[in-house]
Design a protein around this motif. Structure first.
Motif, short mmCIF file in Angstrom:
data_model
loop_
_atom_site.label_atom_id
_atom_site.label_comp_id
_atom_site.label_asym_id
_atom_site.label_seq_id
_atom_site.Cartn_x
_atom_site.Cartn_y
_atom_site.Cartn_z
N GLN A 22 39.46 -26.86 72.62
CA GLN A 22 38.63 -25.66 72.47
C GLN A 22 39.22 -24.61 73.16
O GLN A 22 39.29 -23.42 72.66
CB GLN A 22 37.37 -26.12 72.94
N TYR A 23 39.66 -24.82 74.28
CA TYR A 23 40.35 -23.93 75.33
C TYR A 23 41.29 -22.92 74.60
O TYR A 23 41.50 -21.83 74.37
CB TYR A 23 40.81 -24.47 76.57
N PHE A 24 42.38 -23.81 74.33
CA PHE A 24 43.65 -23.02 73.73
C PHE A 24 43.55 -22.56 72.44
O PHE A 24 43.99 -21.70 71.97
CB PHE A 24 44.81 -24.30 73.78
N VAL A 25 42.88 -23.51 71.40
CA VAL A 25 42.56 -22.80 70.05
C VAL A 25 41.73 -21.53 70.16
O VAL A 25 41.97 -20.59 69.30
CB VAL A 25 41.87 -23.80 69.16
N SER A 26 40.77 -21.44 70.90
CA SER A 26 39.69 -20.48 71.06
C SER A 26 40.70 -19.04 71.39
O SER A 26 40.39 -18.00 71.43
CB SER A 26 38.39 -20.43 71.95
N GLN A 27 41.57 -19.37 72.06
CA GLN A 27 42.63 -18.37 72.85
C GLN A 27 44.03 -18.07 71.87
O GLN A 27 44.90 -17.11 72.32
CB GLN A 27 43.09 -18.56 74.33
N GLY A 28 44.07 -18.40 70.56
CA GLY A 28 44.97 -17.93 69.90
C GLY A 28 45.91 -19.15 69.47
O GLY A 28 46.98 -18.77 68.90
N PHE A 29 46.00 -20.06 70.31
CA PHE A 29 47.07 -21.01 69.99
C PHE A 29 46.84 -22.03 68.94
O PHE A 29 45.46 -22.47 68.70
CB PHE A 29 47.27 -22.17 71.47
N ARG A 30 47.91 -22.59 68.46
CA ARG A 30 47.48 -23.45 67.24
C ARG A 30 48.18 -25.17 67.76
O ARG A 30 48.89 -25.15 68.56
CB ARG A 30 48.32 -23.22 65.89
N LEU A 31 47.03 -25.89 67.41
CA LEU A 31 47.42 -27.26 67.80
C LEU A 31 48.66 -27.81 66.96
O LEU A 31 48.34 -27.95 65.97
CB LEU A 31 46.06 -28.24 67.55
N ALA A 32 49.79 -28.11 67.64
CA ALA A 32 50.95 -28.60 66.99
C ALA A 32 51.14 -30.05 66.74
O ALA A 32 51.57 -30.64 65.88
CB ALA A 32 52.20 -28.10 67.56
N GLU A 33 50.73 -30.85 67.66
CA GLU A 33 50.68 -32.26 67.79
C GLU A 33 49.54 -32.90 68.62
O GLU A 33 49.09 -32.30 69.53
CB GLU A 33 51.89 -32.48 68.58
N SER A 34 48.96 -33.96 68.14
CA SER A 34 47.86 -34.55 68.80
C SER A 34 47.77 -36.31 68.68
O SER A 34 48.33 -36.75 67.78
CB SER A 34 46.45 -34.20 68.18
N SER A 35 47.65 -36.74 69.84
CA SER A 35 47.62 -38.22 69.81
C SER A 35 46.52 -38.44 70.85
O SER A 35 45.92 -37.43 71.27
CB SER A 35 48.89 -38.81 70.02
N GLU A 36 46.48 -39.62 71.06
CA GLU A 36 45.13 -39.96 72.02
C GLU A 36 45.23 -39.71 73.30
O GLU A 36 44.18 -39.06 73.96
CB GLU A 36 45.04 -41.61 72.06
N ARG A 37 46.39 -39.58 73.82
CA ARG A 37 46.71 -38.99 75.10
C ARG A 37 47.43 -37.66 75.42
O ARG A 37 47.87 -37.37 76.46
CB ARG A 37 47.07 -39.85 76.12
N PHE A 38 47.84 -37.07 74.27
CA PHE A 38 48.92 -36.16 74.51
C PHE A 38 48.36 -34.87 73.35
O PHE A 38 48.08 -35.20 72.02
CB PHE A 38 50.17 -36.69 74.04
N THR A 97 44.86 -21.48 85.56
CA THR A 97 43.73 -21.68 86.55
C THR A 97 42.37 -21.88 85.65
O THR A 97 41.49 -22.68 85.98
CB THR A 97 43.38 -20.58 87.60
N ASN A 98 42.14 -20.80 84.77
CA ASN A 98 40.95 -20.85 83.94
C ASN A 98 40.85 -22.14 83.09
O ASN A 98 39.85 -22.75 82.93
CB ASN A 98 40.97 -19.57 83.21
N TYR A 99 42.18 -22.80 82.79
CA TYR A 99 42.17 -23.89 81.75
C TYR A 99 41.46 -24.93 82.62
O TYR A 99 40.70 -25.84 82.33
CB TYR A 99 43.61 -23.94 81.33
N ARG A 100 42.17 -25.15 83.79
CA ARG A 100 41.70 -26.37 84.93
C ARG A 100 40.24 -26.24 85.06
O ARG A 100 39.60 -27.05 84.91
CB ARG A 100 42.71 -26.07 86.26
N GLU A 101 39.82 -25.00 85.31
CA GLU A 101 38.24 -24.66 85.46
C GLU A 101 37.43 -25.03 84.30
O GLU A 101 36.30 -25.67 84.34
CB GLU A 101 38.01 -23.48 86.09
N ALA A 102 37.97 -24.58 83.09
CA ALA A 102 37.25 -25.01 81.72
C ALA A 102 36.93 -26.47 81.82
O ALA A 102 36.00 -26.90 81.11
CB ALA A 102 37.89 -24.42 80.59
N ILE A 103 37.95 -27.13 82.16
CA ILE A 103 37.91 -28.51 81.91
C ILE A 103 36.91 -29.40 83.01
O ILE A 103 36.22 -30.18 82.63
CB ILE A 103 39.22 -29.25 82.19
N ILE A 104 37.33 -29.24 84.46
CA ILE A 104 36.77 -29.53 85.41
C ILE A 104 35.17 -29.21 85.59
O ILE A 104 34.30 -30.04 85.59
CB ILE A 104 37.51 -29.44 86.78
#
Length: 180
Positions: A22-38, A97-104
């Motif tokens: 949600q954080y990165f896609v909403s900021q204009g990044f595209r999800l290039a790869e996804s697995s359970e822990r990566f 930093t905002n990414y870290r705060e968004a998650i925590i």
């Protein structure tokens, strides 16, 4: 430029993964790869680096590893064709930093990132002015040389060198001022 962050988070891995996407896609990044822990996100291109004024649109790859209670993110930011200013590097630091705060802490990062970007872009305009001043200052003597030698390209080369030289000088001066 490479930056990284790692932090402890007691949320479920699936919740961390969802919030990260949600954080990165909403900021204009595209999800290039996804697995359970990566997760891997991408944005920008070599050509876009030459023309964009938005540092968050620079060619970049963000790799996020989600471990048991530990999240590690590596930001590989391609600054080719850029003279990264202190403000632009600070924008990336705050974005991380905002990414870290968004998650925590479920921090509302959208307005914070937009405010940081507006501040950075106003600083970028200052650098554009410096480049114009450097270009004009170097173009005048280069144009005189071009006139007397009959080699017209000397004017353009002088203007380009003046713009880059003065801009580099201003950015380096800013870095030294921030260090002191």
């Amino acid at each position: 430029m490479e930056k990284e962050t790692s932090f402890l988070c007691s949320k479920l891995n699936e919740d961390i993964k969802e919030a990260t996407i949600q954080y990165f896609v909403s900021q204009g990044f595209r999800l290039a790869e996804s697995s359970e822990r990566f997760l891997s996100f991408k944005r920008g291109s070599f050509l876009l680096n030459m023309v964009t004024m938005n540092p968050l649109k620079w060619k970049s790859i963000i790799n996020v590893e989600i471990g048991d209670e530990v999240v590690k993110a590596v930001f590989d930011i391609d600054t080719t064709s850029q003279l990264a200013s202190v403000k632009e590097e600070e924008l990336w630091d705050n974005f991380i930093t905002n990414y870290r705060e968004a998650i925590i802490e479920d921090f509302n990062y959208v307005e914070a990132n937009n405010k940081l970007l507006r501040s950075t872009l106003s600083g970028t305009r200052k650098f554009i002015g410096a480049a114009v001043v450097g270009a004009v200052a170097a173009w005048i003597p280069a144009a005189v040389i071009a006139h007397y030698t009959g080699i017209g390209s000397i004017g353009g080369i002088g203007a380009t060198a003046g713009a880059l030289g003065y801009l580099s000088y201003i950015i380096e001066k800013e870095r030294k001022r921030d260090v002191v």
